[in-house]
Design a protein around this motif. Structure first.
Motif, PDB file in Angstrom:
ATOM      1  N   GLY A   1       0.411 -11.315   9.087  1.00  0.00           N
ATOM      2  CA  GLY A   1      -0.612 -12.147   8.479  1.00  0.00           C
ATOM      3  C   GLY A   1      -1.948 -12.149   9.179  1.00  0.00           C
ATOM      4  N   GLY A   2      -2.124 -11.308  10.203  1.00  0.00           N
ATOM      5  CA  GLY A   2      -3.397 -11.266  10.923  1.00  0.00           C
ATOM      6  C   GLY A   2      -4.463 -10.523  10.146  1.00  0.00           C
ATOM      7  N   LYS A   3      -5.683 -10.533  10.700  1.00  0.00           N
ATOM      8  CA  LYS A   3      -6.791  -9.818  10.081  1.00  0.00           C
ATOM      9  C   LYS A   3      -7.124  -8.580  10.901  1.00  0.00           C
ATOM     10  N   VAL A   4      -7.348  -7.468  10.199  1.00  0.00           N
ATOM     11  CA  VAL A   4      -7.665  -6.200  10.848  1.00  0.00           C
ATOM     12  C   VAL A   4      -8.909  -5.610  10.183  1.00  0.00           C
TER      13      VAL A   4
ATOM     14  N   ALA B   1      -8.904  -6.484  -6.691  1.00  0.00           N
ATOM     15  CA  ALA B   1      -7.475  -6.577  -7.011  1.00  0.00           C
ATOM     16  C   ALA B   1      -6.636  -5.571  -6.227  1.00  0.00           C
ATOM     17  N   TYR B   2      -7.196  -4.377  -5.971  1.00  0.00           N
ATOM     18  CA  TYR B   2      -6.466  -3.356  -5.216  1.00  0.00           C
ATOM     19  C   TYR B   2      -6.291  -3.781  -3.765  1.00  0.00           C
ATOM     20  N   TYR B   3      -7.373  -4.212  -3.131  1.00  0.00           N
ATOM     21  CA  TYR B   3      -7.282  -4.638  -1.741  1.00  0.00           C
ATOM     22  C   TYR B   3      -6.324  -5.822  -1.592  1.00  0.00           C
ATOM     23  N   LYS B   4      -6.408  -6.745  -2.529  1.00  0.00           N
ATOM     24  CA  LYS B   4      -5.521  -7.920  -2.465  1.00  0.00           C
ATOM     25  C   LYS B   4      -4.061  -7.510  -2.572  1.00  0.00           C
ATOM     26  N   ALA B   5      -3.757  -6.611  -3.510  1.00  0.00           N
ATOM     27  CA  ALA B   5      -2.368  -6.190  -3.710  1.00  0.00           C
ATOM     28  C   ALA B   5      -1.842  -5.428  -2.494  1.00  0.00           C
ATOM     29  N   MET B   6      -2.658  -4.560  -1.937  1.00  0.00           N
ATOM     30  CA  MET B   6      -2.240  -3.815  -0.742  1.00  0.00           C
ATOM     31  C   MET B   6      -2.000  -4.760   0.433  1.00  0.00           C
ATOM     32  N   ASN B   7      -2.907  -5.677   0.646  1.00  0.00           N
ATOM     33  CA  ASN B   7      -2.775  -6.595   1.776  1.00  0.00           C
ATOM     34  C   ASN B   7      -1.556  -7.491   1.635  1.00  0.00           C
ATOM     35  N   GLU B   8      -1.260  -7.868   0.399  1.00  0.00           N
ATOM     36  CA  GLU B   8      -0.071  -8.680   0.151  1.00  0.00           C
ATOM     37  C   GLU B   8       1.192  -7.875   0.425  1.00  0.00           C
ATOM     38  N   LEU B   9       1.197  -6.615   0.029  1.00  0.00           N
ATOM     39  CA  LEU B   9       2.351  -5.738   0.261  1.00  0.00           C
ATOM     40  C   LEU B   9       2.601  -5.539   1.758  1.00  0.00           C
ATOM     41  N   ILE B  10       1.510  -5.376   2.514  1.00  0.00           N
ATOM     42  CA  ILE B  10       1.621  -5.079   3.948  1.00  0.00           C
ATOM     43  C   ILE B  10       1.863  -6.333   4.776  1.00  0.00           C
ATOM     44  N   GLY B  11       1.244  -7.433   4.361  1.00  0.00           N
ATOM     45  CA  GLY B  11       1.305  -8.654   5.156  1.00  0.00           C
ATOM     46  C   GLY B  11       0.201  -8.715   6.195  1.00  0.00           C
ATOM     47  N   VAL B  12      -0.897  -8.008   5.902  1.00  0.00           N
ATOM     48  CA  VAL B  12      -2.055  -7.973   6.802  1.00  0.00           C
ATOM     49  C   VAL B  12      -3.323  -8.097   5.962  1.00  0.00           C
TER      50      VAL B  12
ATOM     51  N   LYS C   1     -12.539   4.377  24.599  1.00  0.00           N
ATOM     52  CA  LYS C   1     -12.666   3.152  23.790  1.00  0.00           C
ATOM     53  C   LYS C   1     -11.429   2.789  22.972  1.00  0.00           C
ATOM     54  N   PHE C   2     -10.454   3.699  22.887  1.00  0.00           N
ATOM     55  CA  PHE C   2      -9.317   3.428  22.003  1.00  0.00           C
ATOM     56  C   PHE C   2      -7.991   3.317  22.741  1.00  0.00           C
ATOM     57  N   ALA C   3      -7.100   2.572  22.133  1.00  0.00           N
ATOM     58  CA  ALA C   3      -5.846   2.175  22.767  1.00  0.00           C
ATOM     59  C   ALA C   3      -4.830   3.304  22.827  1.00  0.00           C
ATOM     60  N   ASP C   4      -3.987   3.236  23.829  1.00  0.00           N
ATOM     61  CA  ASP C   4      -2.807   4.089  23.943  1.00  0.00           C
ATOM     62  C   ASP C   4      -1.723   3.470  23.070  1.00  0.00           C
ATOM     63  N   LEU C   5      -1.305   4.202  22.033  1.00  0.00           N
ATOM     64  CA  LEU C   5      -0.277   3.701  21.117  1.00  0.00           C
ATOM     65  C   LEU C   5       1.126   4.087  21.572  1.00  0.00           C
ATOM     66  N   GLY C   6       1.193   4.808  22.691  1.00  0.00           N
ATOM     67  CA  GLY C   6       2.483   5.252  23.211  1.00  0.00           C
ATOM     68  C   GLY C   6       3.518   4.150  23.382  1.00  0.00           C
ATOM     69  N   PRO C   7       3.146   2.993  23.972  1.00  0.00           N
ATOM     70  CA  PRO C   7       4.131   1.922  24.166  1.00  0.00           C
ATOM     71  C   PRO C   7       4.757   1.439  22.851  1.00  0.00           C
ATOM     72  N   TYR C   8       4.085   1.674  21.734  1.00  0.00           N
ATOM     73  CA  TYR C   8       4.576   1.208  20.434  1.00  0.00           C
ATOM     74  C   TYR C   8       5.238   2.314  19.612  1.00  0.00           C
TER      75      TYR C   8
ATOM     76  N   VAL D   1      -2.551  -7.468  16.953  1.00  0.00           N
ATOM     77  CA  VAL D   1      -3.424  -6.658  16.098  1.00  0.00           C
ATOM     78  C   VAL D   1      -2.888  -5.234  16.004  1.00  0.00           C
ATOM     79  N   ILE D   2      -2.459  -4.668  17.126  1.00  0.00           N
ATOM     80  CA  ILE D   2      -1.903  -3.311  17.099  1.00  0.00           C
ATOM     81  C   ILE D   2      -0.677  -3.255  16.199  1.00  0.00           C
ATOM     82  N   ARG D   3       0.189  -4.250  16.310  1.00  0.00           N
ATOM     83  CA  ARG D   3       1.383  -4.298  15.459  1.00  0.00           C
ATOM     84  C   ARG D   3       0.996  -4.395  13.980  1.00  0.00           C
ATOM     85  N   ASP D   4      -0.048  -5.166  13.691  1.00  0.00           N
ATOM     86  CA  ASP D   4      -0.492  -5.271  12.295  1.00  0.00           C
ATOM     87  C   ASP D   4      -1.070  -3.948  11.794  1.00  0.00           C
ATOM     88  N   VAL D   5      -1.792  -3.239  12.659  1.00  0.00           N
ATOM     89  CA  VAL D   5      -2.319  -1.925  12.279  1.00  0.00           C
ATOM     90  C   VAL D   5      -1.164  -0.969  11.974  1.00  0.00           C
ATOM     91  N   LEU D   6      -0.141  -0.990  12.797  1.00  0.00           N
ATOM     92  CA  LEU D   6       1.018  -0.114  12.575  1.00  0.00           C
ATOM     93  C   LEU D   6       1.769  -0.508  11.313  1.00  0.00           C
TER      94      LEU D   6
END
Length: 563
Positions: free
Chosen positions: A102-105, A121-132, A179-186, A406-411
């Motif tokens: 439910g976070g914002k990204v 309507a497209y953005y709303k439907a996608m965000n609802e499907l993802i939970g972000v 500037k960008f995160a290491d996604l390895g731990p996830y 936030v990283i978990r929501d992006v994934l």
């Protein structure tokens, strides 16, 4: 599912060479232009070149998806293919539980066309499907590199930034590492299994997502089989009894037979890129791919006899008068589509996506029209030697300052957008809401006016499934495209730095920039082969030999990722 036509020039440029491999087979519903290029910046030889045992510790485990079975499995570096009609009633579910919390990204991405309004309507439907709650910061794709540079130099970086390979020039690669995160731990190893659709992304694409020794990118996978096809008018070939050439001499003879300038018919457009394939020239789509070990020495493509032979043969086609006059104009030539449809020329080398694009374009107005792809021939009539393209070309990165939530929501977003063809998540990502954004008739989806406005190149840019070709409207084309990739993939080799993410030092960035213009001038008779030989000699003395040493050090330290 329905890739856009590639660059409309009379022949692919270096920037359009990887067209479908970067985008067309993945961004199947949007208006993404099909481009590719590469650049360089100052960076140590270790930046983005992790391979071998070091990479194995970083790479996600590969777990093939069994949610949907393709009609044509991938083979020899091809995309997977689907040839059946679309049945909404049998769509599978690949994301069984909402992973977003439910976070914002915020996501910054290149966009081609007019961005839809936020909260549609497209953005709303996608965000609802993802939970972000994904908030888009869409930027004009044509000037994206300028915006990208400014944002990465600032302290106000969005949560996610999409960077296409062709924008990785100047200081941008260095910024990616800092500037960008290491996604390895996830995602490294078994951790990726929390995100099954990401686990099904081919390992080659993840290998390309290693920057500065860390897994930083979420990739858009691409086939490594060739993407430039000698496309031809099969309907006219069949009518006239023309046979597909199997050598350069046969092509020349056929071209002369076809050409009748008085009747406004020529054989082809500029065939330089097919010549590179026929003569076995190392790939020109990205600078590192132009290097290869030959008899124990690292050689650049422009140094080879094959390169000169390909240019000479291409020049002879122009000299023989078999090339359509538009090609003499070079990159600013008009869109070849109308004259190809009119039969003014019968063969041209372009991105594989145009096989479908031209078919769809002519389907109603010209029902006899049939475009098909020739198999590439070896110049002497034997099998060709073709060099592989990169297995990913567009990446999404997460801000280094992003929290774990936030990283978990992006994934969670990426796990939905990487859903395979034939799933509910894929249809939502690429087509939107049934009835609102698209309808299905006789197994073929078609966007509504609202769909054309709202469902464009957005979510597909975060991550994509394994490269896929599916055209429910023209399944025979999808079959033809995948089978062509598989046949040509059988003759495709991976060059020394294939699959590695390499950024050349800034001092070498422009070293090879003039070769493409010189190629075009030679092919069109404005310059001579000897001019190229002199240019290569100058290139060596101005830094080419030092650049060779730099690449050799990378190879000595890291080994090759190609197998």
């Amino acid at each position: 599912m329905t890739p856009n036509a590639a660059s409309a020039s009379s022949g692919p440029s270096r920037r359009s060479f990887l067209a479908s491999t970067a985008v067309a087979t993945a961004a199947v519903a949007g208006g993404v232009p099909l481009l590719s290029a590469c650049g360089g910046s100052d960076g140590g030889s270790r930046d983005g070149t992790t391979s071998g045992k070091d990479a194995k510790k970083i790479l996600p485990a590969y777990v093939a998806s069994n949610v949907v079975t393709p009609d044509i499995p991938a083979k020899n570096g091809s995309a997977i293919g689907f040839t059946s009609k679309l049945d909404l009633a049998t769509l599978k579910t690949s994301v069984t539980k909402k992973l977003g919390k439910g976070g914002k990204v915020t996501v910054m991405s290149p966009f081609w066309g007019s961005p839809p309004k936020s909260g549609n309507a497209y953005y709303k439907a996608m965000n609802e499907l993802i939970g972000v709650d994904v908030a888009w910061q869409n930027q004009d794709g044509n000037t994206y590199d300028q915006k990208l540079g400014a944002i990465l130099a600032s302290s106000d970086i969005p949560d996610v930034v999409v960077v296409p390979g062709w924008n990785m020039s100047g200081k941008i690669p260095t910024a990616i590492i800092s500037k960008f995160a290491d996604l390895g731990p996830y995602l490294s190893g078994d951790a990726v299994k929390d995100y099954p659709n990401l686990a099904a992304i081919p390992t080659d694409a993840w290998q390309r997502s290693i920057f500065g020794g860390k897994l930083r990118g979420l990739p858009m996978p691409a086939p490594w089989a060739p993407s430039i096809v000698p496309l031809y008018r099969k309907d006219i070939f069949d009518k006239e009894g023309y046979e597909i050439p199997k050598s350069c001499d046969e092509f020349m003879a056929l071209a002369k037979e076809i050409t009748n300038a008085k009747a406004k018919r020529w054989a082809c457009l500029d065939m330089k890129w097919t010549a590179f394939q026929a003569f076995g020239v190392f790939s020109g789509s990205e600078k590192p791919l132009g290097w290869n070990m030959v008899d124990g020495k690292l050689v650049y493509r422009v140094e080879t006899e094959q390169y000169l032979e390909a240019l000479e043969w291409s020049r002879k086609l122009f000299e023989a008068g078999v090339v359509h006059p538009d090609s003499k104009m070079g990159k600013n030539a008009p869109d070849p589509g109308p004259k190809f449809a009119a039969g003014e020329f019968l063969i041209y080398a372009q991105n594989i996506s145009q096989w479908w694009g031209r078919t769809a374009e002519q389907a109603t107005q010209n029902p006899k029209f049939k475009i098909w792809g020739m198999d590439v021939w070896g110049h002497d009539g034997g099998n060709p030697t073709i060099y592989a393209e990169q297995p990913a070309g567009i990446f999404a990165f997460v801000n280094k300052k992003a929290s774990e939530s936030v990283i978990r929501d992006v994934l969670a977003v990426a796990n939905v957008t990487a859903a395979p063809y034939g799933t509910k998540e894929y249809m939502m990502t690429n087509y939107g809401v049934e009835g609102t954004h698209y309808t299905v008739k006789d197994g073929v989806p078609a966007k509504t006016d609202q769909g054309n406005l709202e469902v464009m190149n957005a979510y597909v840019m975060v991550a994509s499934p394994a490269a896929t070709i599916a055209h429910p409207d023209f399944p025979e084309v999808a079959k033809g495209q995948v089978e062509w990739e598989q046949r040509m993939g059988a003759f495709t080799k991976k060059s020394t730095f294939w699959g590695m993410q390499i950024t050349e030092p800034n001092r070498y960035t422009n070293l090879s920039n003039d070769f493409e213009q010189l190629e075009d001038d030679i092919v069109r008779g404005r310059k001579k082969i000897s001019d190229m030989q002199q240019a290569v000699s100058d290139w060596k003395s101005k830094g080419g030999d030092k650049l060779r040493d730099w690449y050799k050090q990378i190879l000595d330290e890291n080994g090759s990722a190609a197998s």
